[in-house]
Design an enzyme around this catalytic site. Structure first.
Site, PDB file in Angstrom:
ATOM      1  N   HIS A 129       3.124  -0.986  -2.031  1.00 46.60           N
ATOM      2  CA  HIS A 129       4.080  -1.298  -3.097  1.00 46.60           C
ATOM      3  C   HIS A 129       4.084  -2.783  -3.453  1.00 46.60           C
ATOM      4  O   HIS A 129       4.434  -3.146  -4.583  1.00 46.60           O
ATOM      5  CB  HIS A 129       5.486  -0.864  -2.687  1.00 46.60           C
ATOM      6  CG  HIS A 129       5.628   0.616  -2.555  1.00 46.60           C
ATOM      7  ND1 HIS A 129       6.751   1.226  -2.050  1.00 46.60           N
ATOM      8  CD2 HIS A 129       4.772   1.636  -2.872  1.00 46.60           C
ATOM      9  CE1 HIS A 129       6.587   2.533  -2.049  1.00 46.60           C
ATOM     10  NE2 HIS A 129       5.395   2.813  -2.543  1.00 46.60           N
ATOM     11  N   PHE A 375       4.980   4.413   4.563  1.00 54.09           N
ATOM     12  CA  PHE A 375       4.352   3.095   4.738  1.00 54.09           C
ATOM     13  C   PHE A 375       4.371   2.241   3.479  1.00 54.09           C
ATOM     14  O   PHE A 375       3.455   1.441   3.241  1.00 54.09           O
ATOM     15  CB  PHE A 375       2.908   3.254   5.239  1.00 54.09           C
ATOM     16  CG  PHE A 375       2.763   4.302   6.307  1.00 54.09           C
ATOM     17  CD1 PHE A 375       3.573   4.269   7.432  1.00 54.09           C
ATOM     18  CD2 PHE A 375       1.860   5.338   6.174  1.00 54.09           C
ATOM     19  CE1 PHE A 375       3.468   5.250   8.418  1.00 54.09           C
ATOM     20  CE2 PHE A 375       1.745   6.322   7.144  1.00 54.09           C
ATOM     21  CZ  PHE A 375       2.557   6.276   8.277  1.00 54.09           C
ATOM     22  N   CYS A 376       5.411   2.385   2.661  1.00 58.16           N
ATOM     23  CA  CYS A 376       5.513   1.626   1.402  1.00 58.16           C
ATOM     24  C   CYS A 376       4.244   1.775   0.571  1.00 58.16           C
ATOM     25  O   CYS A 376       3.796   0.843  -0.105  1.00 58.16           O
ATOM     26  CB  CYS A 376       5.828   0.152   1.677  1.00 58.16           C
ATOM     27  SG  CYS A 376       7.462  -0.105   2.392  1.00 58.16           S
ATOM     28  N   ALA A 377       3.683   2.973   0.631  1.00 60.53           N
ATOM     29  CA  ALA A 377       2.527   3.332  -0.192  1.00 60.53           C
ATOM     30  C   ALA A 377       2.711   4.803  -0.570  1.00 60.53           C
ATOM     31  O   ALA A 377       1.853   5.650  -0.316  1.00 60.53           O
ATOM     32  CB  ALA A 377       1.228   3.112   0.571  1.00 60.53           C
TER      33      ALA A 377
END
Length: 460
Positions: A129, A375-377
């Site tokens: 992100h 995982f901020c993805a």
């Protein structure tokens, strides 16, 4: 970009000393165990060398660029020498600038604020992100997840060739995935970008701690990375690369340090002459200790020999992948396939398990710290799991109960400070949990899976 996969006797190449290597943690089943930190992709432990360097400097701490006193002058020299150390570590070109920021996220937001008018940004959905989201004031083209490195290059070339109107463009790409650890074809993507009149920024947050990064050799325009993933604490980051867009943009923050001259006008307003150096985007009192810690980490990794560190890490990657392959219930997530070169970042799911339940059991019953979530993805993990974009599941916040399938994953990550024993304990724990189940009961509390302090799930 390639990584040697030659096996290395770990007794020849010992892990680098890091803080916390002797910390013990309690187990829910009773007793204590030395903590196995296997969440390097989030924040790597600080190198002992970095901590020692910072401790030696701390009594001499002073303001930078503003003081006439000895400590201020010493701190200013240290700050600017750190800039040169980072430039050397990254293989910067003669006219590149090194701007100190708070993190990779901050670096990419800085660059986003400096984009020329009507700039079009091309970014893969596979990005973290930090590199997926900053481009809110630009025209953004999101590229689908490629399934081979060659497809990544072809996808970019088509998108750049089709852009209309033809004008300034920027490509943003990761060097190593924070989900799969796979290396991206950065040099080939840079060549494709430049062939179509675009520039490219490399998110090296996961690459720089594991593999040499050379701006000139890769021919990228900018590199961004974070100190806390490079074995350096204190919340500093770097944006290094071409100065022209940064010099032409308004300062990222307006304030002292960014300005060379401020004068009142006759009409009562204020005229400002901004710096054209890196100081233009470093307003305010900088994080001198954080900057110095990054420089110290850069020196430590260089002096340890990156080739040796890479070879040892590749041996650990091999062990983890082979160990997980022996457990049929485990599915390792990958974009480019088993043969793709990768760093020490591996994500997986376990059939029949909620990923957060599994991660909680690793921690509570074995003293192993991993990461669970998206995982901020989010787009990438959903693609890898084959889920609908609207399916439930959030980064680090499970919505399923323990034992139910969840739309998130488990990530194990390691690096230069990881002992062999931590890897072996992790593999034993995975095998035992899958074979015998958790020893303890767990519940969801405040969005996290935690041990229930009541009865054990099975005989301990």
């Amino acid at each position: 970009m390639s990584v040697s996969t030659a096996a290395l006797d770990s007794s020849v190449c010992a892990p680098l000393p890091v803080l916390g290597q002797d910390v013990t943690v309690p187990l829910v089943t009773g007793g204590e165990v030395t903590y196995a930190a296997l969440d390097y992709a989030a924040s790597a432990p600080a190198l002992q060398r970095v901590w020692d360097d910072v401790a030696a400097y701390a009594p001499y701490y002073g303001s930078v660029h503003r003081g006439a006193g000895y400590l201020s002058q010493l701190s200013t020299d240290l700050f600017e020498n750190s800039r040169r150390t980072v430039a050397e570590f990254l293989g910067c070109r003669a006219d590149d600038q090194v701007v100190f920021t708070r993190s990779t996220t901050d670096s990419l937001n800085l660059l986003a604020a400096a984009l020329p008018a009507d700039c079009q940004v091309f970014v893969y959905e596979t990005e973290h992100h930090a590199s997926l989201l900053p481009w809110r004031n630009a025209r953004v083209t999101y590229l689908n997840a490629p399934r081979t490195p060659g497809q990544a290059v072809e996808t970019l070339e088509r998108a750049l060739a089709d852009r209309d109107p033809y004008g300034p463009a920027l490509v943003c790409v990761t060097g190593a995935s924070n989900v799969t650890g796979e290396l991206w074809p950065v040099k080939e993507l840079a060549a494709a970008a430049h062939a179509h009149g675009a520039r490219i920024v490399l998110d090296a947050a996961q690459l720089a701690p594991h593999h040499p990064v050379d701006i000139a050799e890769l021919d990228v325009d900018w590199v961004a990375f974070s100190g806390h993933k490079l074995y350096a604490p204190f919340g500093s980051g770097v944006l290094a690369g071409r100065p022209d867009w940064l010099q032409a943009a308004e300062p990222y923050l307006a304030g002292g340090g960014a300005s060379r001259k401020v004068a009142r006008r006759a009409d009562g307003g204020v005229d400002v002459d901004w710096h054209t150096t890196a100081a233009r985007h470093e307003a305010g009192s900088p994080n001198v200790i954080g900057v110095y810690s990054i420089a110290s980490a850069c020196k430590a990794l260089t002096e340890a020999g990156f080739d040796t560190l890479v070879a040892r890490e590749q041996e650990l990657v091999r062990r983890v992948r082979e160990g997980l392959a022996e457990v049929p219930e485990v599915q390792v997530l990958s974009l480019f396939g088993d043969d793709a070169p990768r760093v020490g970042v591996i994500s997986f799911v376990v059939r029949g398990w909620n990923s957060s339940h599994f991660a909680a059991a690793l921690s509570a019953e074995y003293g192993i710290g991993v990461r669970d979530g998206l995982f901020c993805a989010h787009p990438l993990v959903r693609t890898l799991l084959g889920s609908d974009p609207q399916d439930p599941g959030e980064c680090g916040a499970p919505e399923a109960e323990p034992g139910e399938r969840s739309l998130n994953a488990i990530r194990v990550s390691f690096g230069a400070g990881t002992p062999d024993e931590h890897i072996e304990r992790f593999l034993r724990a995975v095998s035992e949990l899958v074979r015998e189940g958790a020893q303890w009961k767990y519940r969801t509390e405040d969005g996290r899976c935690v041990p229930d302090r009541g009865e054990a799930a099975r005989t301990v």
